[in-house]
Motif scaffolding. Structure first.
Motif, PDB file in Angstrom:
ATOM      1  N   THR A  86       0.856  -1.180   0.000  1.00  0.00           N
ATOM      2  CA  THR A  86       0.000   0.000   0.000  1.00  0.00           C
ATOM      3  C   THR A  86       0.893   1.231   0.000  1.00  0.00           C
ATOM      4  OG1 THR A  86      -1.771  -1.131   1.191  1.00  0.00           O
ATOM      5  CG2 THR A  86      -1.793   1.276   1.230  1.00  0.00           C
ATOM      6  N   TYR A  87       0.592   2.168  -0.870  1.00  0.00           N
ATOM      7  CA  TYR A  87       1.389   3.379  -1.021  1.00  0.00           C
ATOM      8  C   TYR A  87       0.573   4.582  -0.546  1.00  0.00           C
ATOM      9  CZ  TYR A  87       4.568   0.487  -3.673  1.00  0.00           C
ATOM     10  OH  TYR A  87       5.441  -0.500  -4.029  1.00  0.00           O
ATOM     11  N   PHE A  88       1.205   5.371   0.310  1.00  0.00           N
ATOM     12  CA  PHE A  88       0.556   6.559   0.852  1.00  0.00           C
ATOM     13  C   PHE A  88       1.311   7.806   0.410  1.00  0.00           C
ATOM     14  CE2 PHE A  88      -2.467   4.786   3.796  1.00  0.00           C
ATOM     15  CZ  PHE A  88      -1.937   3.565   4.178  1.00  0.00           C
ATOM     16  N   CYS A  89       0.551   8.836   0.084  1.00  0.00           N
ATOM     17  CA  CYS A  89       1.160  10.146   0.002  1.00  0.00           C
ATOM     18  C   CYS A  89       0.736  10.927   1.243  1.00  0.00           C
ATOM     19  CB  CYS A  89       0.785  10.891  -1.276  1.00  0.00           C
ATOM     20  SG  CYS A  89      -0.922  11.418  -1.384  1.00  0.00           S
ATOM     21  N   ALA A  90       1.570  11.862   1.643  1.00  0.00           N
ATOM     22  CA  ALA A  90       1.299  12.696   2.813  1.00  0.00           C
ATOM     23  C   ALA A  90       1.776  14.099   2.498  1.00  0.00           C
ATOM     24  CB  ALA A  90       1.991  12.143   4.051  1.00  0.00           C
ATOM     25  N   VAL A  91       1.032  15.075   2.961  1.00  0.00           N
ATOM     26  CA  VAL A  91       1.307  16.464   2.585  1.00  0.00           C
ATOM     27  C   VAL A  91       1.387  17.334   3.836  1.00  0.00           C
ATOM     28  CG1 VAL A  91       0.464  18.433   1.271  1.00  0.00           C
ATOM     29  CG2 VAL A  91       0.083  16.124   0.418  1.00  0.00           C
ATOM     30  N   LYS A  92       2.339  18.242   3.831  1.00  0.00           N
ATOM     31  CA  LYS A  92       2.470  19.208   4.925  1.00  0.00           C
ATOM     32  C   LYS A  92       2.188  20.602   4.384  1.00  0.00           C
ATOM     33  CE  LYS A  92       5.717  21.020   8.349  1.00  0.00           C
ATOM     34  NZ  LYS A  92       5.299  22.410   8.041  1.00  0.00           N
ATOM     35  N   GLY A  93       1.434  21.372   5.131  1.00  0.00           N
ATOM     36  CA  GLY A  93       1.134  22.737   4.739  1.00  0.00           C
ATOM     37  C   GLY A  93       2.358  23.633   4.826  1.00  0.00           C
ATOM     38  N   MET A  94       2.178  24.879   4.414  1.00  0.00           N
ATOM     39  CA  MET A  94       3.305  25.802   4.309  1.00  0.00           C
ATOM     40  C   MET A  94       3.812  26.287   5.656  1.00  0.00           C
ATOM     41  SD  MET A  94       4.149  26.297   1.142  1.00  0.00           S
ATOM     42  CE  MET A  94       5.000  27.861   1.179  1.00  0.00           C
TER      43      MET A  94
END
Lengths: 112, 113
Positions: A86-94
């Motif tokens: 399973t592949y996850f992307c994760a994002v952090k705000g500015m």
């Protein structure tokens, strides 16, 4: 509020084929992560993308980032069974104190 | 160089009980984040600790609390356990001054019965 959407959520593909997983996010970000998770295991870091146009490659996996479109892709070339996970992307705000938000994950099953 | 270590790896608790999970970050890292991952879902951010203070918090009730110690290790405490708290709890270690990668421990599997 930052939202992260991955698609597809499930992908079954034949060995030797190419495919792309998409990660869209809703607000400006300066950092995007891709992780791999095997069943019953923790998260393994694959890539960290920091700037518009960033492209990183490791073996049969290549990740790219388009901050203007708020889109990252994870491209799989000539898939092999060992890439099943399973592949996850994760994002952090500015902002420095922004949380890191994960997508729901893409369960990749590669058929021999 | 030890990576992120978590304990215990597995535990079973009864509804209403309390649990404490522990995490030691990777050497050189000063920031610890905790995530809850239910079966088949992505990790959900619980909170982050830096310099022994909670810096950010996700949408989790006050039953979830934490602590960071001077050596940067951290604990996650969950009170009044519910069946829905059953999940994999992941600790993530990072540092602004040590690159951009965030490292995860192997996790603690909590089952509430």
């Amino acid at each position: 509020e930052l939202k992260v959407e991955q698609n597809p959520l499930f992908l079954s593909m034949q060995e030797g084929k190419n495919y792309t997983i998409y990660c869209n996010y809703s607000t400006t970000s300066d950092r995007l992560y891709w992780y791999r998770q095997d069943p019953g295991k923790s998260l393994e870091s694959l890539f960290v993308l920091l700037s518009n146009g960033a492209v990183k490659q490791e073996g049969r996996l290549m990740a790219s980032l388009d901050t203007k479109a708020r889109l990252s892709t994870l491209h799989i070339t000539a898939a092999v069974h060992d890439l099943s996970a399973t592949y996850f992307c994760a994002v952090k705000g500015m902002n420095r104190d922004d949380k890191i938000i994960f997508g729901k994950g893409t369960r990749l099953h590669i058929l021999p | 160089d030890a990576g992120v270590t978590q304990s215990p790896t597995h535990l079973i608790k009864t509804r209403g009980q309390q649990v404490t999970l522990r995490c030691s970050p990777k050497s050189g890292h000063d920031t610890v984040s905790w995530y809850q991952q239910a079966l088949g879902q992505g990790p959900q951010f619980i909170f982050q600790y830096y310099e022994e203070e909670e810096r950010q918090r996700g949408n989790f009730p006050d039953r979830f609390s934490g602590h960071q110690f001077p050596n940067y290790s951290s604990e996650l405490n969950v009170n009044a356990l519910l069946l829905g708290d059953s999940a994999l709890y992941l600790c993530a270690s990072s540092s602004e001054g040590a690159g951009n990668t965030i490292y995860f421990g192997e996790g603690s599997w909590l089952t509430v019965v």
